[in-house]
Design a protein around this motif. Sequence first.
Motif, mmCIF file in Angstrom:
data_model
loop_
_atom_site.group_PDB
_atom_site.id
_atom_site.type_symbol
_atom_site.label_atom_id
_atom_site.label_comp_id
_atom_site.label_asym_id
_atom_site.label_seq_id
_atom_site.Cartn_x
_atom_site.Cartn_y
_atom_site.Cartn_z
ATOM 1 N N GLU A 78 0.870 -1.185 0.000
ATOM 2 C CA GLU A 78 0.000 0.000 0.000
ATOM 3 C C GLU A 78 0.905 1.232 0.000
ATOM 4 N N SER A 79 0.326 2.398 -0.272
ATOM 5 C CA SER A 79 1.155 3.608 -0.353
ATOM 6 C C SER A 79 1.832 3.917 0.976
ATOM 7 N N GLY A 80 1.249 3.567 2.100
ATOM 8 C CA GLY A 80 1.855 3.814 3.415
ATOM 9 C C GLY A 80 2.960 2.830 3.745
ATOM 10 N N GLU A 81 3.084 1.746 2.994
ATOM 11 C CA GLU A 81 4.094 0.734 3.258
ATOM 12 C C GLU A 81 5.373 0.962 2.448
ATOM 13 N N ILE A 82 5.380 1.953 1.599
ATOM 14 C CA ILE A 82 6.544 2.228 0.747
ATOM 15 C C ILE A 82 7.393 3.274 1.421
ATOM 16 N N TRP A 83 8.647 2.982 1.609
ATOM 17 C CA TRP A 83 9.591 3.912 2.213
ATOM 18 C C TRP A 83 10.493 4.460 1.139
ATOM 19 N N ASP A 84 10.752 5.728 1.167
ATOM 20 C CA ASP A 84 11.610 6.367 0.186
ATOM 21 C C ASP A 84 12.859 6.872 0.919
ATOM 22 N N PHE A 85 14.010 6.336 0.577
ATOM 23 C CA PHE A 85 15.257 6.672 1.250
ATOM 24 C C PHE A 85 16.149 7.593 0.440
#
Length: 87
Positions: A78-85
């Motif tokens: 889901e969009s909340g489960e994607i982390w952008d580093f």
Amino acid sequence: MKVAAGVLLAGLILATALSLVWTREQARQLDLAVHDQRDRLQRLETEWGRLQLERATLAARSRVERLARERFDMHSPESGEIWDFRP
């Protein structure tokens, strides 16, 4: 002297004839070996094509995705489960 030359000539003719028979038999054996190797090559090429098709089938994205869901209970994030580093 003529008898010895005749015997020698007959021996040479016999040796030549035997050599010819032996050479023809060797050529026949080699021809059979070539045909056997061509048949083997054709079987191997057919198997190679089948294996390439099998590999493509096993690596298909839809299959990999289905197995990930079924075997490992994975799902699309889901969009909340994607982390952008990225900085």
